[in-house]
Design a protein around this motif. Sequence first.
Motif, mmCIF file in Angstrom:
data_model
loop_
_atom_site.group_PDB
_atom_site.id
_atom_site.type_symbol
_atom_site.label_atom_id
_atom_site.label_comp_id
_atom_site.label_asym_id
_atom_site.label_seq_id
_atom_site.Cartn_x
_atom_site.Cartn_y
_atom_site.Cartn_z
ATOM 1 N N LEU A 60 -22.785 -56.637 18.839
ATOM 2 C CA LEU A 60 -21.278 -56.479 19.309
ATOM 3 C C LEU A 60 -20.531 -57.663 19.948
ATOM 4 N N ASP A 61 -21.414 -58.594 20.567
ATOM 5 C CA ASP A 61 -20.888 -59.598 21.182
ATOM 6 C C ASP A 61 -20.283 -60.921 20.314
ATOM 7 N N ARG A 62 -20.460 -60.684 19.093
ATOM 8 C CA ARG A 62 -19.999 -61.693 18.328
ATOM 9 C C ARG A 62 -18.532 -61.373 17.623
ATOM 10 N N PRO A 63 -17.942 -62.460 16.982
ATOM 11 C CA PRO A 63 -16.463 -62.001 16.487
ATOM 12 C C PRO A 63 -16.747 -61.093 15.429
ATOM 13 N N LEU A 64 -15.483 -60.243 15.159
ATOM 14 C CA LEU A 64 -15.405 -59.454 14.142
ATOM 15 C C LEU A 64 -15.914 -59.631 12.738
ATOM 16 N N VAL A 65 -15.170 -60.833 12.266
ATOM 17 C CA VAL A 65 -15.553 -61.227 11.291
ATOM 18 C C VAL A 65 -17.210 -61.622 10.877
ATOM 19 N N GLU A 66 -17.713 -62.284 11.824
ATOM 20 C CA GLU A 66 -19.025 -62.509 11.927
ATOM 21 C C GLU A 66 -20.021 -61.265 11.764
ATOM 22 N N GLN A 67 -19.610 -60.358 12.509
ATOM 23 C CA GLN A 67 -20.458 -58.985 12.732
ATOM 24 C C GLN A 67 -20.137 -58.347 11.245
ATOM 25 N N TYR A 68 -19.134 -58.291 10.628
ATOM 26 C CA TYR A 68 -18.934 -57.926 9.252
ATOM 27 C C TYR A 68 -19.778 -58.547 8.392
ATOM 28 N N LEU A 69 -19.791 -60.037 8.252
ATOM 29 C CA LEU A 69 -20.477 -60.613 7.400
ATOM 30 C C LEU A 69 -21.981 -60.565 7.425
#
Length: 316
Positions: A60-69
Motif C-alpha cells: 500500500l506504500d506504492r503508487p496506485l497504478v503500480e499496486q493495480y498492475l
Amino acid sequence: MLGRLVLARILDLALVLFGVSVIVFLMIRMIPGDAVAIMLGANAEVTPEAMAELRGRLGLDRPLVEQYLVWAGSALQGDLGSSVWTGRPVADEILLHLWPTLELTVLSLAIGAGLAVPVGCLMAQLRGRGADVAMRVGAIAGLTIPSFWLGIVMILLLAKLAPGFASLGYVPFSTDPIGNLQRMVLPTIALALPILANLSRLVRTAMLDALGQDYIRTARAKGAPERLVVYRHALRNALIPFVTSVGILTGYLLGGAIVVEQVFAIPGLGRLILGAIAERNYPLVQATILVVTLGFVLVNFMVDLLYGLIDPRVRG
C-alpha cells in the motif's frame, strides 16, 4: 458464424473483467479511514512502525497504478494473495467457502427455473381463467416478498411446527447427505421463490405471444396435438427470453445468497465477503468479489452461446 460469436463474447468477457477489476481495486481503497490502522487495531497496539510494516507487506506504500498492475499480474498467474489474518492463500479461503454458495445457487436456480417453464406454460394455456389469475397473484406475491424475510418466517414456523428439524448451519454433502439436504431446504425455497415468480410470468408472456403466431395456427389446422403445439413449436421460441433472463438472474441470485446465508448461518462466500469487508482484508475482498464477478460473467457467456444455438439468426 458461431465461431465469430464466441470470439466476440470472449473479448467482451475480457473487457468486463478488466473494468470490474479496476472498479473493485479503486472502490476498496476509497473507503474512509486508514485500513492499516483498522487491521492492526483489532489485534495489536497501533504504532507507526507496525503500520509501516503492514503497509509495506500489502504494497500500500506504492503508487496506485503500480499496486493495480502487481495485483492484476499476480491474479492472471493464479496468485490472489494471502489473507491478512490467517496468512493462508486467498484462493484456499475462497474454495473453502465456495461450495456452500455454489450448492445453494445451483439448487435454487434448478428448482426456480425448472418449475417456471411448466408453470408458465400452464398459465398461458389457462389464460383468463380463475387458475391463471390465482397463479399470477401468487407470482406477484413471490416477487414482492424479500428472500431474507421469507427465510426468517420459515425458520420461526419450523421452530413451532417441527422443533427437531435442523434448518441452520451447513454440513457437507459428502459427510452427511441427509443432513446437508435437510439444512438446504429452507434457504433454497427462500431463493427459488422469486426466481419462479419472475420466470413463470416471463414464460407466460412469451408463450402467449408465440401461441398467437401464424405457424401455430397452421400446426393446429393440420391437426397436431395441442401438447405438441405448445411444448414443441411454441415453447422453443418462448425459451429465447427465458434463457437470457436466467443468466441475468444468476448474478442477482449470487447477491441474494449473501443475505440468505447470513440468515441461515451458511458459511458461504456471502459471510466471507462481509467478514473481509469488516476487517478491511484487502486481498480477500478483492479476490472474492472478482471471483463472484467472474462467475456471473461466465454464466452470461454460456447463456449467449446457448442463445445462439436456440436462435440461428444471432449467429449471423
